[in-house]
Design a protein around this motif. Structure first.
Motif, PDB file in Angstrom:
ATOM      1  N   PHE A  47       2.818 -12.673  39.003  1.00  0.00           N
ATOM      2  CA  PHE A  47       3.159 -12.090  37.706  1.00  0.00           C
ATOM      3  C   PHE A  47       4.408 -12.760  37.131  1.00  0.00           C
ATOM      4  O   PHE A  47       4.414 -13.237  35.993  1.00  0.00           O
ATOM      5  CB  PHE A  47       3.381 -10.587  37.926  1.00  0.00           C
ATOM      6  N   LEU A  48       5.464 -12.842  37.919  1.00  0.00           N
ATOM      7  CA  LEU A  48       6.714 -13.423  37.435  1.00  0.00           C
ATOM      8  C   LEU A  48       6.660 -14.943  37.379  1.00  0.00           C
ATOM      9  O   LEU A  48       7.434 -15.565  36.649  1.00  0.00           O
ATOM     10  CB  LEU A  48       7.876 -12.949  38.306  1.00  0.00           C
ATOM     11  N   GLY A  49       5.740 -15.536  38.122  1.00  0.00           N
ATOM     12  CA  GLY A  49       5.576 -16.979  38.058  1.00  0.00           C
ATOM     13  C   GLY A  49       5.204 -17.474  36.670  1.00  0.00           C
ATOM     14  O   GLY A  49       5.524 -18.605  36.289  1.00  0.00           O
ATOM     15  N   MET A  92      -1.578 -13.926  29.719  1.00  0.00           N
ATOM     16  CA  MET A  92      -1.507 -14.861  30.845  1.00  0.00           C
ATOM     17  C   MET A  92      -0.981 -14.163  32.095  1.00  0.00           C
ATOM     18  O   MET A  92      -1.462 -14.409  33.206  1.00  0.00           O
ATOM     19  CB  MET A  92      -0.594 -16.045  30.489  1.00  0.00           C
ATOM     20  N   MET A  93       0.001 -13.292  31.915  1.00  0.00           N
ATOM     21  CA  MET A  93       0.577 -12.581  33.059  1.00  0.00           C
ATOM     22  C   MET A  93      -0.470 -11.675  33.709  1.00  0.00           C
ATOM     23  O   MET A  93      -0.583 -11.611  34.933  1.00  0.00           O
ATOM     24  CB  MET A  93       1.798 -11.780  32.628  1.00  0.00           C
ATOM     25  N   GLU A 105      -0.043  -6.577  30.960  1.00  0.00           N
ATOM     26  CA  GLU A 105      -0.028  -7.093  29.597  1.00  0.00           C
ATOM     27  C   GLU A 105       0.771  -6.201  28.662  1.00  0.00           C
ATOM     28  O   GLU A 105       1.473  -6.681  27.769  1.00  0.00           O
ATOM     29  CB  GLU A 105      -1.473  -7.216  29.105  1.00  0.00           C
ATOM     30  N   LEU A 106       0.693  -4.891  28.879  1.00  0.00           N
ATOM     31  CA  LEU A 106       1.314  -3.942  27.961  1.00  0.00           C
ATOM     32  C   LEU A 106       2.827  -4.108  27.892  1.00  0.00           C
ATOM     33  O   LEU A 106       3.420  -4.032  26.812  1.00  0.00           O
ATOM     34  CB  LEU A 106       0.957  -2.512  28.374  1.00  0.00           C
ATOM     35  N   VAL A 107       3.468  -4.366  29.030  1.00  0.00           N
ATOM     36  CA  VAL A 107       4.929  -4.487  29.013  1.00  0.00           C
ATOM     37  C   VAL A 107       5.356  -5.642  28.102  1.00  0.00           C
ATOM     38  O   VAL A 107       6.325  -5.540  27.348  1.00  0.00           O
ATOM     39  CB  VAL A 107       5.490  -4.623  30.452  1.00  0.00           C
TER      40      VAL A 107
END
Length: 199
Positions: A47-49, A92-93, A105-107
Motif C-alpha cells: 500500500f505505502l509502496g 493504484m493503492m 482508495e477512500l482515504v
C-alpha cells in the motif's frame, strides 16, 4: 544533530517502502484502512509502496544516509488537477495492496478533496522515522532543508497529519491546521495543514 541526507533513487525503493511500513504500521489511519493486524502486516508495505513510486517518479525522497528516516515530497503546481495522473493514485493503492478493500482508495479520495489548489506548494506526502529512532528529532532535521528552501523562495508547504502527536510536531515547525479535518467514516481524523513561508 547533523543528519546526513541524500536523495533516494530507484535502488532505494524497497528499503524506503519497508521503512514506511514499519513507521506507520500502528498509525491510526493505517489501522483504519486495515483493521486486522495480520492482514495489515501482509499488505501494508505494498500500500505505502505506491507513495514511494509516485515520489520517485514525480517528486523527491530525502533519505537519511543511515536509512533511519525518509521524507517524500511533491512540488504541486497551482490549479485544479482533477483528471490528471495523480488522481489515479488512490485506485493504484487499492489495486496494489488490497483490491477488495475500498478503504485503500477512500482515504486518498477524501484527502484529495481538501487538497489546496490555489497556490504552488511543496507537498509532504509522507515522512517516516524508524520506530527505534523516533523522538530523536530526525524528522525535523530531514524536513529542514526543504522548509528553508520554501522560506527563501516564498513557497508554501502542505501535509495531512494522521495523529494528534504529529499535528503538534508540525505546528512547532510553522504549519497550521486549515480548519477542515478529513473524517474517515467510523475512523480517525486527519488534519490538513498549511505552512506559509516564514520570514
Amino acid at each position: 544533530m547533523v543528519l546526513e541526507i541524500r536523495r533516494a533513487g530507484q535502488s532505494d525503493r524497497d528499503a524506503v517502502a519497508r521503512l514506511l511500513d514499519e513507521a506507520f504500521r500502528d498509525d491510526p489511519v493505517s489501522s483504519w484502512v486495515f483493521p486486522d493486524p495480520a492482514h495489515r502486516a501482509a499488505v501494508h508495505g505494498k500500500f505505502l509502496g505506491v507513495f514511494v513510486d509516485v515520489a520517485l517518479a514525480e517528486g523527491r525522497i530525502d533519505y537519511a544516509a543511515d536509512g533511519s528516516a525518509a521524507a517524500l515530497w511533491l512540488r504541486v503546481p497551482a490549479g485544479d488537477h482533477e483528471g490528471e495522473a495523480e488522481d489515479d493514485v488512490p485506485a493504484m493503492m487499492r489495486a496494489a495492496a488490497d483490491p477488495d478493500n475500498e478503504r485503500c482508495e477512500l482515504v486518498g479520495r477524501l484527502t484529495g478533496e481538501v487538497h489546496p489548489t490555489s497556490e504552488e506548494h511543496e507537498y509532504l506526502l509522507m515522512i517516516a522515522v524508524a520506530p527505534g529512532r523516533q523522538g530523536e528529532g530526525l524528522g525535523t532535521e530531514l524536513m529542514r532543508p526543504v522548509l528553508e528552501r520554501c522560506d527563501r523562495e516564498g513557497v508554501p508547504a502542505y501535509l495531512e497529519a494522521s495523529s494528534e502527536r504529529s499535528k503538534a510536531l508540525y505546528e512547532r515547525l510553522g504549519w497550521q491546521f486549515t480548519g477542515t479535518a478529513v473524517r474517515l467514516p467510523d475512523g480517525p481524523l486527519m488534519w490538513p495543514m498549511w505552512r506559509k513561508p516564514q520570514p
